[in-house]
Design an enzyme around this catalytic site. Structure first.
Site, mmCIF file in Angstrom:
data_model
loop_
_atom_site.group_PDB
_atom_site.id
_atom_site.type_symbol
_atom_site.label_atom_id
_atom_site.label_comp_id
_atom_site.label_asym_id
_atom_site.label_seq_id
_atom_site.Cartn_x
_atom_site.Cartn_y
_atom_site.Cartn_z
ATOM 1 N NE ARG A 67 -3.863 1.907 2.613
ATOM 2 C CZ ARG A 67 -3.888 2.793 3.617
ATOM 3 N NH1 ARG A 67 -2.957 2.762 4.561
ATOM 4 N NH2 ARG A 67 -4.843 3.695 3.680
ATOM 5 C CG HIS A 71 -1.476 5.481 0.217
ATOM 6 N ND1 HIS A 71 -2.260 5.939 1.259
ATOM 7 C CD2 HIS A 71 -2.256 4.594 -0.451
ATOM 8 C CE1 HIS A 71 -3.443 5.338 1.225
ATOM 9 N NE2 HIS A 71 -3.457 4.524 0.188
ATOM 10 C CB SER A 117 7.142 12.717 -1.026
ATOM 11 O OG SER A 117 6.002 12.094 -1.608
ATOM 12 C CG ASN A 135 -0.953 8.402 3.796
ATOM 13 O OD1 ASN A 135 -1.233 7.360 3.224
ATOM 14 N ND2 ASN A 135 -0.394 9.428 3.160
ATOM 15 C CG HIS A 234 -8.301 -3.284 -1.790
ATOM 16 N ND1 HIS A 234 -9.304 -2.345 -1.916
ATOM 17 C CD2 HIS A 234 -7.182 -2.584 -1.472
ATOM 18 C CE1 HIS A 234 -8.804 -1.137 -1.693
ATOM 19 N NE2 HIS A 234 -7.520 -1.255 -1.414
ATOM 20 C CB THR A 235 -6.518 -10.221 -3.096
ATOM 21 O OG1 THR A 235 -6.712 -11.594 -2.782
ATOM 22 C CG2 THR A 235 -5.037 -9.982 -3.319
ATOM 23 C CG ASP A 286 -10.153 -11.995 -0.311
ATOM 24 O OD1 ASP A 286 -11.191 -12.607 -0.009
ATOM 25 O OD2 ASP A 286 -9.296 -12.444 -1.087
ATOM 26 C CG ASP A 294 -6.652 -15.560 -3.713
ATOM 27 O OD1 ASP A 294 -7.285 -14.496 -3.536
ATOM 28 O OD2 ASP A 294 -6.750 -16.539 -2.942
#
Length: 368
Positions: A67, A71, A117, A135, A234-235, A286, A294
């Site tokens: 992630r 970001h 950054s 964040n 997002h799995t 998930d 997956d």
């Protein structure tokens, strides 16, 4: 050839097309996987080893490190000469960012991108991006990157950038969770500033509409194929109750839950995500295979069990994204291939190269 396959091939032409502003060639040089082969030949192995230790200690860390690259790269600030702004008629940030590819390097300066950054702490004139809405209380994994940087500084001082560490850690985390691998183009340098405004404005939010999310991707030179594939991250990982509470209780301001949410699943979520309180309670993005990279994420969307509104709208608000969700739910290999390509593409968002920026000694602060 099936309808889904032909549809995928057409969209893939867009996914692999050259970017007008964000090609792999950058001001001052190229990004390429062998960048450290001579200057720091053990760099990638050092990153891989420390990431592996961190993920073995806490499986959630894989998603956290992945992630961080999203970001970091999505924070982009355009600076245009005031006279040019007036003469071209660009009146605001949105108009400028959507037409940035038409401008020349003499009139347009891109101040942020994949440049670490996000890792800077607030200090002096720098206001950390860690304080932004996307964040605050959620971005994590900075200590792992600190450990990697410390090891690399001992191995080859002032050589490997924090921006490249972020990119390598994202790839290694994906692989450790069972996802695809890819060669990471390297040679990024680190920024000497941060943009709280850019972080707040450019990173897609869980409750954004589909069109808003797509617009934010297009600002970065990414398209609907990249959007759906990268959403597949997002799995793995978690989301806080505050990120999806609206869907459970008041999605459209009428006091009713989101009608696109499977109601039995929503009822289950309400037990730990009440109308008030419990903001920081964590839920699997998930629920089927929360630590395995997956395509079950896409299968969940087809069952109306996407956790975030920004997930479920991929199926309900756009025909192109809906078809891609169906394709990836049926073909894990295609999802993996496109995810790897889209990660490389995202990692090429306006990096600093050549003599621009610096190689930080400490990822949390600029060199003195």
């Amino acid at each position: 050839m099936s309808q889904f396959t032909s549809f995928f091939l057409v969209l893939s032409l867009f996914a692999f097309a050259p970017l007008c502003c964000f090609s792999r060639k950058t001001h001052g040089g190229y990004l390429y996987p062998q960048f450290y082969d001579h200057s720091c030949p053990n760099a990638q192995q050092i990153v891989k080893s420390i990431v592996a230790q961190a993920v073995a200690k806490e499986a959630r860390m894989a998603a956290s490190l992945l992630r961080l690259q999203f970001h970091d790269c999505f924070v982009q600030v355009f600076q245009l000469a005031k006279t040019h702004l007036i003469s071209t008629g660009y009146k605001d940030y949105n108009a400028l960012s959507m037409h940035a590819c038409k401008l020349t390097s003499k009139t347009l300066h891109i101040l942020q991108g994949c440049d670490a950054s996000l890792l800077l702490d607030s200090r002096g004139s720098i206001v950390s991006e860690k304080r932004s809405n996307p964040n605050r209380n959620s971005a994590r994994g900075f200590e792992v990157l600190d450990e990697i940087k410390s090891a690399l500084e001992k191995e080859c001082p002032l050589t490997v950038s924090c921006a490249d560490i972020v990119a390598l850690a994202a790839r290694d985390s994906t692989v450790l969770a069972g996802g695809p691998s890819w060669e990471v183009p390297l040679g990024r340098r680190d920024s000497r500033g941060a943009s709280l405004r850019g972080s707040n404005n450019n990173i897609p939010a869980p409750n954004n509409t589909f069109q808003t999310i797509l617009t934010k991707f297009k600002r970065q030179g990414l398209n609907v194929v990249d959007l759906v594939a990268l959403s597949g991250s997002h799995t793995i990982g978690n989301a806080r109750c505050t990120s999806f509470r609206q869907r459970l209780y008041n999605q459209s301001g009428n006091g009713l839950p989101d009608s696109t949410f499977d109601q039995s699943y929503a009822a289950q979520l309400r037990t730990r995500c009440p109308r008030s309180g419990g903001d920081q309670n964590l839920f699997f993005l998930d629920f089927v295979s929360p630590t395995k990279f997956d395509n079950s994420y896409f299968k969940n969307l087809l069952s109306s069990k996407g956790l975030l509104s920004s997930d479920q709208v991929l199926l309900t608000k756009n025909e192109a994204s809906m078809e891609l969700v169906k394709i990836y739910s049926e073909n894990n290999e295609l999802f993996f291939e496109q995810f790897a390509q889209s990660m490389i593409k995202m990692g090429n968002i306006s990096p600093l190269t050549g003599s621009r920026g610096e190689i930080r000694k400490n990822c949390r602060k600029i060199n003195s």
